[in-house]
Scaffold this motif. Structure first.
Motif, PDB file in Angstrom:
ATOM      1  N   ALA A  30      53.606  19.843  21.560  1.00  0.00           N
ATOM      2  CA  ALA A  30      54.467  21.025  21.696  1.00  0.00           C
ATOM      3  C   ALA A  30      55.733  20.687  22.481  1.00  0.00           C
ATOM      4  CB  ALA A  30      53.698  22.152  22.375  1.00  0.00           C
ATOM      5  N   TRP A  31      55.583  19.916  23.550  1.00  0.00           N
ATOM      6  CA  TRP A  31      56.763  19.496  24.305  1.00  0.00           C
ATOM      7  C   TRP A  31      57.688  18.645  23.433  1.00  0.00           C
ATOM      8  CZ3 TRP A  31      58.580  21.888  28.153  1.00  0.00           C
ATOM      9  CH2 TRP A  31      57.771  22.426  29.164  1.00  0.00           C
ATOM     10  N   HIS A  33      57.966  18.650  20.183  1.00  0.00           N
ATOM     11  CA  HIS A  33      58.556  19.513  19.155  1.00  0.00           C
ATOM     12  C   HIS A  33      59.794  20.232  19.694  1.00  0.00           C
ATOM     13  CE1 HIS A  33      58.687  22.397  15.821  1.00  0.00           C
ATOM     14  NE2 HIS A  33      58.833  23.338  16.735  1.00  0.00           N
ATOM     15  N   VAL A  34      59.710  20.732  20.915  1.00  0.00           N
ATOM     16  CA  VAL A  34      60.815  21.501  21.496  1.00  0.00           C
ATOM     17  C   VAL A  34      61.912  20.596  22.048  1.00  0.00           C
ATOM     18  CG1 VAL A  34      61.422  23.051  23.411  1.00  0.00           C
ATOM     19  CG2 VAL A  34      59.395  23.512  22.007  1.00  0.00           C
ATOM     20  N   LEU A  35      61.516  19.538  22.742  1.00  0.00           N
ATOM     21  CA  LEU A  35      62.507  18.747  23.468  1.00  0.00           C
ATOM     22  C   LEU A  35      63.268  17.751  22.607  1.00  0.00           C
ATOM     23  CD1 LEU A  35      60.623  18.133  26.828  1.00  0.00           C
ATOM     24  CD2 LEU A  35      62.556  19.664  26.402  1.00  0.00           C
ATOM     25  N   PRO A  86      62.840  32.387  24.233  1.00  0.00           N
ATOM     26  CA  PRO A  86      62.314  31.051  23.939  1.00  0.00           C
ATOM     27  C   PRO A  86      63.329  30.223  23.158  1.00  0.00           C
ATOM     28  CG  PRO A  86      60.642  32.711  23.526  1.00  0.00           C
ATOM     29  CD  PRO A  86      61.922  33.453  23.798  1.00  0.00           C
ATOM     30  N   GLY A  87      63.583  29.015  23.621  1.00  0.00           N
ATOM     31  CA  GLY A  87      64.547  28.144  22.968  1.00  0.00           C
ATOM     32  C   GLY A  87      65.917  28.174  23.603  1.00  0.00           C
ATOM     33  N   LEU A  94      63.426  26.767  27.452  1.00  0.00           N
ATOM     34  CA  LEU A  94      62.763  25.628  26.811  1.00  0.00           C
ATOM     35  C   LEU A  94      61.250  25.688  27.030  1.00  0.00           C
ATOM     36  CD1 LEU A  94      65.287  22.808  27.789  1.00  0.00           C
ATOM     37  CD2 LEU A  94      64.923  23.750  25.492  1.00  0.00           C
ATOM     38  N   ALA A  97      59.743  28.252  24.719  1.00  0.00           N
ATOM     39  CA  ALA A  97      59.606  27.766  23.344  1.00  0.00           C
ATOM     40  C   ALA A  97      58.399  26.850  23.213  1.00  0.00           C
ATOM     41  CB  ALA A  97      60.880  27.030  22.932  1.00  0.00           C
ATOM     42  N   LYS A  98      58.192  26.001  24.218  1.00  0.00           N
ATOM     43  CA  LYS A  98      57.014  25.125  24.203  1.00  0.00           C
ATOM     44  C   LYS A  98      55.744  25.949  24.216  1.00  0.00           C
ATOM     45  CE  LYS A  98      53.483  23.029  26.373  1.00  0.00           C
ATOM     46  NZ  LYS A  98      52.401  23.633  27.178  1.00  0.00           N
ATOM     47  N   PHE A 101      55.038  27.563  20.822  1.00  0.00           N
ATOM     48  CA  PHE A 101      54.558  26.607  19.820  1.00  0.00           C
ATOM     49  C   PHE A 101      53.119  26.192  20.122  1.00  0.00           C
ATOM     50  CE2 PHE A 101      54.072  22.392  17.914  1.00  0.00           C
ATOM     51  CZ  PHE A 101      54.503  22.646  16.620  1.00  0.00           C
TER      52      PHE A 101
END
Length: 233
Positions: A30-31, A33-35, A86-87, A94, A97-98, A101
């Motif tokens: 998940a991290w 995917h977001v970062l 989120p995002g 951030l 968002a994590k 997800f």
């Protein structure tokens, strides 16, 4: 081979992610995917599970882990607030968002318990030892219940509890010390089972009697339980 001597230990506290449940890899994914998208926009290398997640994020509260990672890359991002979408490019945005997800993946695929953890929990309880779960994750109770492990723990303390009490996150030992307090046991009579570097450091800082450090749940099969907890006279 590690061992837990129940003539000296009255309770064993398990971290959840990557120790009791197969969710550490979901957090890491998940991290990433977001970062990765955020880092790409900054001309940075992608988020690496080993050098970034395990070193800076793993085992820490969500916001603390993200701040530690950003600092390791020398990246400055506004902290924002819990109201951030989120995002949004802020620490809270951030992290939000994590979290979204992560929950989506858990909802889609469920939560699996490691059989080695289940076997060790049963053996400890058979010998009269109390067991507890402690995690920086605010979803700790949900994960334990989803994995069908709730009946194997006398106590669960998660990130939601820590936030309500304003406890500092790992590697500070505050969370584990709070668990020992609720169990009415001194740290030296409490064992900790941990995988994350931040959690292992917290257990040692807290002066816990036994610290079982595992690389993954498979190592739990090698833990030997000695004796049994003496019954009160």
């Amino acid at each position: 081979m590690s061992s837990i001597d129940l003539t000296a230990i009255g309770a064993v506290v398990f971290d959840i992610d990557g120790v009791a449940t197969d969710t550490a890899r979901v957090h890491a994914a998940a991290w990433k995917h977001v970062l990765d998208g955020f880092l790409r926009g900054r001309g940075e290398e992608p988020f690496d599970i080993r050098s970034d997640y395990l070193r800076h994020v793993d085992g820490r509260a969500r916001l603390d882990g993200l701040r530690a990672f950003l600092a390791s890359r020398g990246l400055e991002v506004p902290d924002g607030s819990a109201d951030d979408e989120p995002g949004q490019v802020s620490v809270h945005g951030l992290a939000g968002a994590k979290d979204a997800f992560f929950l989506e993946q858990v909802g889609k695929y469920g939560v699996a318990a490691f059989p080695q953890a289940v076997a060790l929990l049963h053996e400890l309880r058979r010998r009269g030892c109390r067991t507890a779960a402690a995690t920086a994750s605010r979803h700790g109770r949900t994960l334990v219940q989803g994995a069908g492990l709730a009946h194997l723990f006398d106590l669960i303390v998660d990130g939601h509890d820590a936030a309500l009490m304003n406890l500092p996150g790992k590697p500070d030992p505050a969370l584990y010390l709070e668990v020992a307090r609720r169990l009415d046991l001194p740290p030296e009579r409490t064992a900790i089972v941990e995988r994350a570097l931040a959690g292992i450091e917290a257990a040692h800082k807290g002066g816990f009697g036994t610290v079982i450090a595992v690389e993954d749940a498979a190592d739990l099969a090698e833990v030997t339980v000695l004796g049994r907890v003496p019954r009160p006279v």
